[in-house]
Design an enzyme around this catalytic site. Structure first.
Site, PDB file in Angstrom:
ATOM      1  CG  ASP A 105      -1.800  -0.617   0.728  1.00  0.00           C
ATOM      2  OD1 ASP A 105      -2.360  -1.107   0.344  1.00  0.00           O
ATOM      3  OD2 ASP A 105      -2.020  -1.482   2.336  1.00  0.00           O
ATOM      4  CG  ASP A 143      -4.635  -0.764  -6.096  1.00  0.00           C
ATOM      5  OD1 ASP A 143      -5.550  -1.088  -7.430  1.00  0.00           O
ATOM      6  OD2 ASP A 143      -4.706  -0.697  -4.510  1.00  0.00           O
ATOM      7  CG  ASP A 282     -13.445  -0.380  -0.639  1.00  0.00           C
ATOM      8  OD1 ASP A 282     -13.178  -1.681  -0.955  1.00  0.00           O
ATOM      9  OD2 ASP A 282     -14.101  -0.371  -0.604  1.00  0.00           O
TER      10      ASP A 282
END
Length: 326
Positions: A105, A143, A282
């Site tokens: 992330d 991502d 999420d």
């Protein structure tokens, strides 16, 4: 688990225009794993278990729809074999999401994912072994290509993972992001660095809510820049055309999108898939909400109740259901 040897794939040389210059690249021939394939309804999913445990028939639109199986670390490999066995028994194409790249992330030590490159290499080794000869469609690292911390080190990890998975007989779709994130030229340059030449294609709109039409238009422009690779589009939660609030994390207005299909009738689209599992959070989003990836009955209910394409009776049953708030 024994694996059949992967047939030799001769590479074909293609020249692709990118960013105003022409760059040569060798792309492996497309194998089209979704053509004529069926998709697996996972009876072992959290949504299916919650429905069965609570006699919640209103969850059928989610629980009875084929979805991907996520592998977010070594622990998830333990149960992956059962999913692959079910796909083999039902002659369905398994769809597996690998989501464990280091600094996942882009938040340093708090980012999640593998501890470092060596740990990631070991994880990919174990994943290849577990997948065996399943011929899975692998959505590789949502991502990871589009995110801010993409760099040469991450590109090298993705290139190696793509090569190893493809050489083992799996079908890799590198995640490319979505139309609101990167331009097609930016995404193409990153995908090339991440090994798209050895992948079957790329994924669009994973865990996002961009419309299928917008995702397709963006994906077509991107495909033309990366050797005409095919795309898969995540339609799990893009059932509302109005995404003007642009809130990616548990927005109040969302709905189930078009059902998955391996016959999408859209140029360069291999399949429409439910990659993100609908009803999963999420993340906390700064409120009293479950962690990311945890099945959340309240969100599942809201998704079903708000989906225009579902029969009125199904939407009404969801709206009346009693579920935990968080």
């Amino acid at each position: 688990m024994r694996r059949n040897p992967l047939p030799f794939l001769a590479a074909v040389a293609l020249t692709v225009g990118l960013g105003g210059c022409r760059i040569g690249a060798e792309y492996t021939p497309l194998r089209h794993p979704f053509r004529g394939a069926s998709l697996l309804v996972d009876t072992d999913s959290p949504a299916a278990h919650w429905r069965d445990d609570h006699r919640a028939g209103w969850l059928d639109p989610i629980a009875d729809t084929p979805q991907a199986r996520w592998v977010t670390g070594p622990a998830d490999l333990v149960d992956l074999g059962g999913y692959l066995d079910a796909a083999r028994d039902r002659r369905a194409r398994p769809v597996v999401v690998i989501y464990h790249v280091p600094n996942r992330d882009c938040a340093g030590r708090e980012a999640g994912g593998a501890a470092d490159a060596a740990a990631y290499a070991r994880f990919i080794d174990r994943t290849v072994e577990t997948l065996g000869d399943s011929g899975a469609a692998v959505i590789l690292e949502p991502d990871a290509v589009a995110d801010e911390c993409f760099d040469d080190a991450r590109a090298a990890l993705l290139t190696d993972a793509t090569r190893r998975l493809s050489d083992a007989g799996q079908y890799v779709y590198l995640d490319a992001g979505n139309p609101s994130w990167r331009t097609p030229h930016e995404a193409a340059e990153r995908l090339r660095r991440a090994g798209i030449a050895r992948a079957e294609g790329f994924a669009v709109n994973v865990a996002n809510r961009q419309s299928t039409a917008d995702s397709h238009r963006w994906g077509l422009r991107l495909s033309a820049l990366v050797g005409d690779r095919e795309m898969v589009i995540d339609t799990s939660r893009n059932g509302l055309l109005d995404t003007s609030d642009d809130q990616w994390c548990n927005p109040p207005r969302q709905a189930l999108g078009p059902p998955p299909t391996t016959e999408p009738q859209l140029a360069r689209v291999a399949a429409l898939l439910w990659i993100k599992n609908p009803g999963e959070s999420d993340g906390p989003c700064g409120r009293d909400e479950p962690p990311a990836g945890v099945f959340w009955p309240a969100q599942a209910r809201a998704l079903v109740a708000a989906t225009p394409r579902l029969p009125a009776a199904a939407r009404a049953a969801a709206a009346r259901a009693t579920v935990p708030v968080s």
